[in-house]
Design an enzyme around this catalytic site. Structure first.
Site, PDB file in Angstrom:
ATOM      1  NE  ARG A 251      -1.421   8.366  -5.215  1.00 55.55           N
ATOM      2  CZ  ARG A 251      -0.071   8.732  -4.563  1.00 55.55           C
ATOM      3  NH1 ARG A 251       0.502   7.380  -4.028  1.00 55.55           N
ATOM      4  NH2 ARG A 251       0.404   9.637  -4.559  1.00 55.55           N
TER       5      ARG A 251
ATOM      6  CG  LEU B 168      -2.170  -0.821   1.349  1.00 62.77           C
ATOM      7  CD1 LEU B 168      -2.812  -0.964   2.556  1.00 62.77           C
ATOM      8  CD2 LEU B 168      -3.211  -0.821   0.412  1.00 62.77           C
ATOM      9  CG  ASP B 169       1.006   3.991  -3.311  1.00 59.81           C
ATOM     10  OD1 ASP B 169       1.609   3.132  -3.435  1.00 59.81           O
ATOM     11  OD2 ASP B 169       0.224   4.543  -4.241  1.00 59.81           O
ATOM     12  CE1 TYR B 170       5.192   7.941   5.158  1.00 59.62           C
ATOM     13  CE2 TYR B 170       4.150   9.542   4.160  1.00 59.62           C
ATOM     14  CZ  TYR B 170       4.764   9.089   5.008  1.00 59.62           C
ATOM     15  OH  TYR B 170       5.158  10.038   5.852  1.00 59.62           O
TER      16      TYR B 170
ATOM     17  CB  THR C 152      -2.693   4.012   0.460  1.00 62.20           C
ATOM     18  OG1 THR C 152      -2.519   4.818  -0.729  1.00 62.20           O
ATOM     19  CG2 THR C 152      -4.180   3.481   0.312  1.00 62.20           C
TER      20      THR C 152
END
Length: 286
Positions: free
Chosen positions: A224, A134-136, A138
């Site tokens: 995104r 998961l992105d930073y 998110t």
């Protein structure tokens, strides 16, 4: 010396050499080479007796790992995590926004797992590892493997696209009620389906939408990039945005809200959800 970790050996079909059985049963000596070094340093006790590399494990023994000097001096990352599901094979945790899943940084979810999860009692137990990213910025559900075989099996589920992931985001601008986005990312196929849940008017952004997203592929920053590509960037995104439509100081409005799959070992259906962060509810009250 203090005892660092303890392992109770289950009943075994046949004896197995300690340096083979012991691979992965402890977090701090998870590889065969590190286990062998620990045995040679006298850091492994079997039934309270210092073990040798020639020792065979038969079943019902108690294996204890003593703290090494390096471990005593090591700094531990203490970061409480919300555990939504856990058994001997895997776990599902909630990742807050604003923290890395893994990497070279000290403050990562990866480094916090051993402080939060129970040690697996399976023979192929290993240090818990995230099996996806998961992105930073998110938040949401993160799947963790606790044994060698479960990490392999969970990665296979992702490869075969049999894990269903749902995200929720707040997007900017007028959107269709539902749609599919099939736009390549880094020259690789990428597919996302979406469905509009709610829309409100906004003086600054025109429209804000609560949208559910189902990625069919797992490209980097896929959701995104895809929403920006159709002209509806995610609120709070500082990388993929339209000029003059950047919201600062509130973080990214993207949340991994559910995971659904068949457990690779128990064969039960796992369906875990996590409610939207409070900042979502300020725009779309429950």
């Amino acid at each position: 010396m203090k005892i660092s970790e303890t392992h109770k050996v289950p009943l075994l079909e046949k004896p197995i050499r300690l340096q083979e059985y012991g691979v992965g049963i402890f977090n701090t000596v998870s590889t065969k080479s590190s286990l062998k070094k620990a045995i040679k340093k006298g850091l492994l006790l079997v039934n309270r007796t210092v073990a040798s590399t020639a020792l065979f494990i038969k079943g019902n023994e108690t294996i204890e790992l003593l703290e090494s000097e390096k471990e005593i001096n090591a700094k531990k990352f203490i970061f409480p995590l919300e555990i939504l599901f856990e058994d001997d094979y895997l776990a599902i945790i909630h990742k807050p926004s604003g923290i890395l899943v893994s990497g070279n940084s000290f403050a990562t979810i990866d480094n916090a797992l051993t402080q939060n999860l129970q040690k697996s009692l399976q023979i192929d137990s290993v240090r818990p590892r995230p099996v996806h990213r998961l992105d930073y910025p998110t938040s949401g559900l993160l799947l963790i493997g606790k044994t060698k075989s479960s990490i392999i099996a969970l990665n296979k589920l992702f490869e075969n696209k049999t894990i269903q992931k749902t995200y929720h985001a707040i997007s900017i601008g007028k959107m269709k009620k539902a749609g599919e986005i099939n736009i390549s990312i880094d020259s690789k196929n990428a597919f996302t389906s979406y469905e509009l849940t709610n829309t409100v008017t906004s003086e600054r952004f025109g429209y804000l939408n609560l949208v559910s997203l189902k990625p069919k592929t797992g490209r980097k920053h896929q959701l995104r990039k895809h929403l920006l590509a159709i002209g509806n960037p995610i609120l709070g995104d500082k990388e993929y945005y339209i000029n003059d439509l950047i919201l600062k100081g509130k973080g990214l409005y993207l949340h991994a809200s559910s995971l659904e799959f068949i457990h690779p070992f128990t064969k039960e259906r796992i369906f875990i959800t996590k409610e939207l962060p409070s900042k979502f509810n300020k725009i779309f009250p429950l």
